[in-house]
Design an enzyme around this catalytic site. Structure first.
Site, PDB file in Angstrom:
ATOM      1  N   CYS A 131     -15.757 114.913 -19.362  1.00 46.84           N
ATOM      2  CA  CYS A 131     -14.537 115.169 -18.604  1.00 46.84           C
ATOM      3  C   CYS A 131     -13.729 116.281 -19.254  1.00 46.84           C
ATOM      4  CB  CYS A 131     -13.714 113.889 -18.508  1.00 46.84           C
ATOM      5  SG  CYS A 131     -12.291 114.005 -17.393  1.00 46.84           S
ATOM      6  N   CYS A 132     -13.589 116.224 -20.587  1.00 46.77           N
ATOM      7  CA  CYS A 132     -12.856 117.274 -21.302  1.00 46.77           C
ATOM      8  C   CYS A 132     -13.544 118.626 -21.155  1.00 46.77           C
ATOM      9  CB  CYS A 132     -12.734 116.921 -22.783  1.00 46.77           C
ATOM     10  SG  CYS A 132     -11.505 115.653 -23.153  1.00 46.77           S
ATOM     11  N   CYS A 212      -4.035 114.014 -21.213  1.00 47.98           N
ATOM     12  CA  CYS A 212      -4.202 113.586 -19.831  1.00 47.98           C
ATOM     13  C   CYS A 212      -3.726 112.136 -19.684  1.00 47.98           C
ATOM     14  CB  CYS A 212      -5.666 113.700 -19.432  1.00 47.98           C
ATOM     15  SG  CYS A 212      -6.283 115.398 -19.399  1.00 47.98           S
ATOM     16  N   CYS A 215      -6.174 109.053 -20.412  1.00 45.66           N
ATOM     17  CA  CYS A 215      -6.698 108.914 -21.774  1.00 45.66           C
ATOM     18  C   CYS A 215      -5.602 108.932 -22.839  1.00 45.66           C
ATOM     19  CB  CYS A 215      -7.711 110.027 -22.051  1.00 45.66           C
ATOM     20  SG  CYS A 215      -9.166 109.954 -20.981  1.00 45.66           S
ATOM     21  N   CYS A 238     -10.348 117.147 -28.005  1.00 47.41           N
ATOM     22  CA  CYS A 238     -10.810 117.414 -26.648  1.00 47.41           C
ATOM     23  C   CYS A 238     -11.976 118.393 -26.623  1.00 47.41           C
ATOM     24  CB  CYS A 238      -9.667 117.956 -25.797  1.00 47.41           C
ATOM     25  SG  CYS A 238      -9.026 119.557 -26.382  1.00 47.41           S
TER      26      CYS A 238
END
EC number: 1.8.4.10
Length: 263
Positions: A131-132, A212, A215, A238
């Site tokens: 996702c990062c 985010c 998280c 990240c």
């Protein structure tokens, strides 16, 4: 008349900066206060084409205020992952206006990448690294295209992965500047008070390091300031920042009585 000699076009693929350049800058600015250092770096063009990257988190106002005092024309880059707290987006707008920056840039993940790799928007829940990569690392890479150097807000005290943080380092051929690398939490708090800087609205609720929304969690008393990031996962960065070399462990002296076996 003879034709002039032809000049062969050569693409200069050399990095903008080398480790030797970073070492020289660290030596030159050793003991120099942060604001003076930034003013000199900008005035003398020591960093080339440079921008400051900000997450607009709980401590971001300090670095941004220092950069603005040194040169308000320095671009400010914000990576909007499309998973940010609404409070962070509002805080960004507040600080940019308050500090008078004239070049504020926002970069976001590519829609086609999100559609292909995170259609449900839930990748953070089972693959935070992935996702990062698509929401933060790739957009940041695009944002740095054309830059010779970038300014980071990392501090050594934030976590063990950020110890031994120099003011100047080289990453992928670019100069990376960490003006607050040796600042303590006490230094930051004193600067906030001295400059009467606005605080991130979520800080008072216990969010000490903000990324985010899915998280990020509150930090409990006594925890590492970044403990609320990716809680429950073996993940501390990240991917935008490379790990900092840890402080070497001291070598034990075998002749020291303290190191002799008890029995």
């Amino acid at each position: 008349m003879a034709e002039p000699a032809r000049h062969i076009d050569i693409i200069d693929a050399r990095p903008a900066f080398t480790q030797a350049d970073a070492d020289a800058l660290n030596t030159r600015f050793e003991g120099v206060d942060t604001l003076s250092m930034l003013k000199t770096v900008f005035a003398e063009g020591l960093a080339g084409n440079v921008a400051v990257v900000s997450s607009f988190g709980t401590e971001s106002a300090v670095l941004l205020d220092l950069v603005a005092r040194a040169d308000r024309t320095v671009p400010v880059i914000f990576v909007d992952t499309l998973k940010m707290f609404a409070e962070t987006l509002n805080y960004r707008d507040t600080l940019i206006k308050r500090l008078g920056f004239i070049d504020s840039r926002t970069v976001a993940p590519l829609p086609e990448v999100i559609a292909a790799k995170d259609e449900t928007g839930l990748r953070w829940s089972y693959d935070p690294d992935g996702c990062c990569d698509i929401r933060k690392v790739e957009p940041m890479k695009r944002a740095k295209d054309g830059l010779d150097a970038w300014i980071s807000g990392r501090k050594a005290f934030q976590s063990v992965t950020r110890q031994n943080l120099p003011r100047f380092e080289v990453e992928d051929g670019r100069l990376k500047i960490n003006p607050l690398g040796d600042w303590t939490k006490t230094d930051l708090e004193a600067y906030f008070a001295e400059r009467n800087l606005p605080r991130h609205p979520l800080e008072a609720q216990g969010y000490l390091s903000i990324g985010c929304e899915p998280c990020t969690s509150k930090v409990l008393p006594g925890e590492d300031p970044r403990a609320g990031r990716w809680r429950g996962w073996d993940k501390v960065e990240c991917g935008i920042h490379s790990p900092v070399s840890p402080i070497p462990a001291p070598v034990a002296d075998p002749d020291d009585p303290a190191n002799m076996p008890v029995f």
